[in-house]
Structure formats: structure tokens, C-alpha cells
Enzyme design. Structure first.
Site, PDB file in Angstrom:
ATOM      1  N   ASN A  32       0.859  -1.186   0.000  1.00  0.00           N
ATOM      2  CA  ASN A  32       0.000   0.000   0.000  1.00  0.00           C
ATOM      3  C   ASN A  32       0.907   1.251   0.000  1.00  0.00           C
ATOM      4  O   ASN A  32       0.825   2.110   0.850  1.00  0.00           O
ATOM      5  CB  ASN A  32      -0.956   0.006   1.203  1.00  0.00           C
ATOM      6  CG  ASN A  32      -2.052   1.048   1.012  1.00  0.00           C
ATOM      7  OD1 ASN A  32      -2.297   1.876   1.855  1.00  0.00           O
ATOM      8  ND2 ASN A  32      -2.683   1.025  -0.136  1.00  0.00           N
ATOM      9  N   HIS A  34       3.161   4.588  -0.715  1.00  0.00           N
ATOM     10  CA  HIS A  34       2.934   6.015  -0.957  1.00  0.00           C
ATOM     11  C   HIS A  34       4.282   6.676  -1.209  1.00  0.00           C
ATOM     12  O   HIS A  34       5.319   5.985  -1.263  1.00  0.00           O
ATOM     13  CB  HIS A  34       2.184   6.638   0.221  1.00  0.00           C
ATOM     14  CG  HIS A  34       2.770   6.320   1.553  1.00  0.00           C
ATOM     15  ND1 HIS A  34       4.022   6.737   1.940  1.00  0.00           N
ATOM     16  CD2 HIS A  34       2.292   5.568   2.595  1.00  0.00           C
ATOM     17  CE1 HIS A  34       4.287   6.304   3.146  1.00  0.00           C
ATOM     18  NE2 HIS A  34       3.263   5.563   3.577  1.00  0.00           N
ATOM     19  N   SER A  35       4.291   8.002  -1.318  1.00  0.00           N
ATOM     20  CA  SER A  35       5.554   8.679  -1.675  1.00  0.00           C
ATOM     21  C   SER A  35       6.638   8.479  -0.622  1.00  0.00           C
ATOM     22  O   SER A  35       7.828   8.625  -0.932  1.00  0.00           O
ATOM     23  CB  SER A  35       5.369  10.177  -1.879  1.00  0.00           C
ATOM     24  OG  SER A  35       4.104  10.497  -2.224  1.00  0.00           O
ATOM     25  N   GLY A  36       6.245   8.206   0.633  1.00  0.00           N
ATOM     26  CA  GLY A  36       7.240   7.928   1.669  1.00  0.00           C
ATOM     27  C   GLY A  36       8.041   6.676   1.308  1.00  0.00           C
ATOM     28  O   GLY A  36       9.275   6.656   1.400  1.00  0.00           O
ATOM     29  N   HIS A  37       7.341   5.636   0.855  1.00  0.00           N
ATOM     30  CA  HIS A  37       8.046   4.409   0.449  1.00  0.00           C
ATOM     31  C   HIS A  37       8.900   4.670  -0.795  1.00  0.00           C
ATOM     32  O   HIS A  37      10.023   4.168  -0.904  1.00  0.00           O
ATOM     33  CB  HIS A  37       7.050   3.293   0.116  1.00  0.00           C
ATOM     34  CG  HIS A  37       6.209   2.848   1.269  1.00  0.00           C
ATOM     35  ND1 HIS A  37       4.883   3.176   1.406  1.00  0.00           N
ATOM     36  CD2 HIS A  37       6.504   2.088   2.353  1.00  0.00           C
ATOM     37  CE1 HIS A  37       4.398   2.635   2.507  1.00  0.00           C
ATOM     38  NE2 HIS A  37       5.359   1.973   3.104  1.00  0.00           N
ATOM     39  N   LYS A 151       9.774   7.691  10.311  1.00  0.00           N
ATOM     40  CA  LYS A 151       8.454   7.845  10.925  1.00  0.00           C
ATOM     41  C   LYS A 151       8.254   6.778  12.009  1.00  0.00           C
ATOM     42  O   LYS A 151       7.665   7.048  13.053  1.00  0.00           O
ATOM     43  CB  LYS A 151       7.356   7.741   9.876  1.00  0.00           C
ATOM     44  CG  LYS A 151       5.997   7.833  10.498  1.00  0.00           C
ATOM     45  CD  LYS A 151       4.904   7.830   9.484  1.00  0.00           C
ATOM     46  CE  LYS A 151       3.639   7.378  10.144  1.00  0.00           C
ATOM     47  NZ  LYS A 151       3.568   5.912  10.215  1.00  0.00           N
ATOM     48  N   ASP A 152       8.748   5.564  11.732  1.00  0.00           N
ATOM     49  CA  ASP A 152       8.694   4.496  12.737  1.00  0.00           C
ATOM     50  C   ASP A 152       9.992   4.560  13.535  1.00  0.00           C
ATOM     51  O   ASP A 152      10.881   3.712  13.380  1.00  0.00           O
ATOM     52  CB  ASP A 152       8.520   3.148  12.049  1.00  0.00           C
ATOM     53  CG  ASP A 152       7.206   3.067  11.302  1.00  0.00           C
ATOM     54  OD1 ASP A 152       6.151   3.066  11.951  1.00  0.00           O
ATOM     55  OD2 ASP A 152       7.229   3.044  10.058  1.00  0.00           O
ATOM     56  N   GLN A 155      10.884   1.603  15.768  1.00  0.00           N
ATOM     57  CA  GLN A 155      11.213   0.448  14.928  1.00  0.00           C
ATOM     58  C   GLN A 155      12.630   0.571  14.381  1.00  0.00           C
ATOM     59  O   GLN A 155      13.400  -0.398  14.377  1.00  0.00           O
ATOM     60  CB  GLN A 155      10.204   0.361  13.773  1.00  0.00           C
ATOM     61  CG  GLN A 155      10.602  -0.614  12.676  1.00  0.00           C
ATOM     62  CD  GLN A 155       9.530  -0.816  11.635  1.00  0.00           C
ATOM     63  OE1 GLN A 155       8.556  -1.512  11.893  1.00  0.00           O
ATOM     64  NE2 GLN A 155       9.676  -0.230  10.458  1.00  0.00           N
ATOM     65  N   VAL A 178       8.182  11.584   5.119  1.00  0.00           N
ATOM     66  CA  VAL A 178       7.561  12.400   4.069  1.00  0.00           C
ATOM     67  C   VAL A 178       6.182  12.824   4.574  1.00  0.00           C
ATOM     68  O   VAL A 178       5.433  12.008   5.122  1.00  0.00           O
ATOM     69  CB  VAL A 178       7.445  11.601   2.747  1.00  0.00           C
ATOM     70  CG1 VAL A 178       6.734  12.415   1.679  1.00  0.00           C
ATOM     71  CG2 VAL A 178       8.833  11.190   2.267  1.00  0.00           C
TER      72      VAL A 178
HETATM   73  O1  PAF Z   1       7.559  -0.698   8.661  1.00  0.00           O
HETATM   74  C1  PAF Z   1       7.018  -1.662   8.089  1.00  0.00           C
HETATM   75  O2  PAF Z   1       6.375  -1.540   7.037  1.00  0.00           O
HETATM   76  C2  PAF Z   1       7.139  -3.056   8.711  1.00  0.00           C
HETATM   77  O3  PAF Z   1       7.146  -2.988  10.089  1.00  0.00           O
HETATM   78  C3  PAF Z   1       8.346  -3.842   8.183  1.00  0.00           C
HETATM   79  C4  PAF Z   1       9.666  -3.168   8.549  1.00  0.00           C
HETATM   80  C5  PAF Z   1       8.257  -3.990   6.673  1.00  0.00           C
HETATM   81  C6  PAF Z   1       8.373  -5.241   8.809  1.00  0.00           C
HETATM   82  O4  PAF Z   1       7.217  -5.945   8.512  1.00  0.00           O
END
Ligand code: PAF
Length: 285
Positions: A32, A34-37, A151-152, A155, A178
């Protein structure tokens, strides 16, 4: 851009790229996109010759009452975005491919301390699920570097720790969040917001920005600042989960002398849980 669904095909494609002398970059996602990815993929493409992305909605990191089933799956649109952003290979495995023996007996990777508190407190087991799947993906792809969104923030800290502690020879790059023009951090979960909620949602980043400004101006009574920020979020229509000022590297609660800080927030807008953060280093002013 090729899409492969099995570990065997993935390893063969990466081995081919390596045999051509290419350096490998990796961007794990849950789709899913978006521009962040796209920014993560573009960053990887600047640094290496062959970019692998993965799309896998990892059941191991969702709690029993979370949005695993309704998490948007949009593979065709994602493939187009990845191609445009400069991705060479997409790994899009099934749950059975990732967890052929099932999930109950799956070896787990856990990163103590950094995984506790903040999102770890509200989402028990979440970071163990993330650390486990990221470790598996790293072993499958064996990249030279991997790019994650800031953003995470928690994580990213967990992943940096696991790579360090398990001696994985992978450079971890954190890419800035972003944002939409109104400041809302891009997130796949923004799609759950209705029109009215979407107009309120930028209050999250506004609150972080105002808190950061107060800190830059010398405010060090973090408890008071947090209480004020929480009130502001509640008045805007959010139900705050947490709002914290932490030391940016260790994520322990900030003390007056700390200079490298991060303000982290998670809050519910209706049933949608949004997170955001603002990293401020007082020595950079
Ligand atoms: O940040 C995410 O989209 C998820 O936590 C990741 C790092 C792909 C692990 O499933």
C-alpha cells in the site's frame, strides 16, 4: 522490474546481480505504497546498483485485535510505484512461504529495552514480530544496506540494535518522514480516516512542532509540556495513546541535560491509530 514470490527465486535473482558485481540495497515494506516508500526506494537506488523491495503484511507483528485483515493489499499499484522509484526486484511472498512451519514454533528475535515502552507497551509482541521478520528478510536478501523510514522511530532503533547485536553486515539508513502539505506524516493507515478526521489529523504534527519550539526556547519541564500537548490533542479530537519526550538514541525518558531528543506520539483518531515523531538535537541549533 521482476516480481518473485519464493525465497528460491529471490536468492537466484540476487545471486545473479551479485555475480555482475552489483551492490544490493533492500527496502522492506508491507505494501500500500505512498511517496514515503518511494523515497526509501529512491534513496537505496542512489546508493547501490540493485534495489530489492519486499511487500509482506507480516501477521507476526499484529496483535489479535489489530488491523491485519483490513490492512490494504494493493499489489498492482505498488508494482507500478516501485518500478517508477527505481526498484529492480520485488519479493512478495505468501504467509506460507515466510512461515512454512507455521508461526507458533517460529524462532523469534527480540530486542529488549528498546522494544519496551511507547508502541511496545500498547502493542505487546509487535517489535518481536518486526525484529523476527526483518531478520528473516535480511537473511533471505543479504543486502549491503537497507533503508527504513524515520516515521517508525522506535522500529528503526530496534532494527539498528538487532543488526549491531547480531553482527549483521548491513548498513541501516534512516530516511526522513515524508509529509503531506498540511504536515500529516504519510502512512498507509491514513487511508482509514474519513474526510473530517483527515482535516483534524495534522494536529498531531502541529502539537509536536509546538512542543519542539518550546524546548528550543528553553522549556525543560517535560511533564508539564507533555500534559499540555496531550490536552491539545484531546481538544483537537484525538485520544492520545502516548506522548513522550525521550533521549533520541536510547529512548529513555529525557532528562534536563539531554541535548539529542525525540518527541514521540501515538494517538487514536476514531479507531485509527496514528504515530509520528520529531527529532531535535539542541546542539544543531
Ligand atoms: O515498517 C514496516 O512496514 C514493517 O514494520 C516492516 C519493517 C516492513 C516489517 O514488517
Amino acid at each position: 522490474m521482476n516480481t518473485v514470490k519464493t525465497v528460491r527465486e529471490l536468492r537466484a535473482a540476487v545471486a545473479r546481480a551479485r555475480s555482475e558485481g552489483k551492490r544490493i540495497g533492500f527496502v522492506p515494506t508491507m505494501g500500500n505504497l505512498h511517496s514515503g516508500h518511494a523515497a526509501l526506494v529512491a534513496k537505496a537506488a542512489q546508493r547501490v546498483d540493485f534495489v530489492v523491495a519486499s511487500i509482506f503484511v507480516n501477521p507476526l507483528q499484529f496483535g489479535p485485535s489489530e488491523d491485519l485483515d483490513k490492512y490494504p493489499r494493493t499489489l498492482a499499484a505498488d508494482q507500478e510505484k516501485l518500478l517508477e522509484a527505481g526498484c529492480h526486484l520485488l519479493f512478495a511472498p505468501t504467509v506460507e512461504e515466510m512461515y512454512p512451519e507455521g508461526m507458533n514454533g517460529q524462532t523469534r528475535v527480540s530486542v529488549p529495552q528498546l522494544s519496551e515502552g511507547l508502541c511496545g507497551a500498547s502493542r505487546p509482541g509487535h517489535f518481536e514480530g518486526v525484529a523476527t521478520v526483518v531478520s528473516k528478510l535480511f537473511n533471505m536478501v543479504q543486502p549491503d544496506l537497507a533503508v527504513f523510514g524515520q516515521k517508525d522511530f522506535q522500529q528503526l532503533a530496534v532494527i539498528r540494535a538487532l543488526v549491531r547485536d547480531l553482527n549483521m553486515p548491513i548498513q541501516i539508513i534512516g530516511e526522513p518522514t515524508v509529509r503531506a502539505e498540511d504536515g500529516l506524516a504519510l502512512s498507509s493507515r491514513n487511508g482509514y480516516l474519513n474526510a473530517e478526521q483527515r482535516t483534524i489529523a495534522p494536529a498531531l504534527y502541529r502539537t509536536l512542532s509546538q512542543m519542539a519550539q518550546a524546548i528550543r526556547e528553553g522549556q525543560r519541564d517535560y511533564a508539564a509540556l507533555i500534559a499540555q500537548g496531550q490536552q491539545q490533542l484531546t481538544d483537537a479530537g484525538f485520544q492520545p495513546d502516548y506522548l513522550e519526550v525521550r533521549q533520541a538514541l536510547t529512548l529513555r525518558p529525557a532528562q534536563e541535560a539531554d541535548r539529542d531528543l525525540v518527541i514521540l506520539v501515538a494517538a487514536y483518531m476514531g479507531s485509527t491509530r496514528l504515530i509520528d515523531n520529531l527529532h531535535l538535537n539542541l546542539d544543531d541549533q
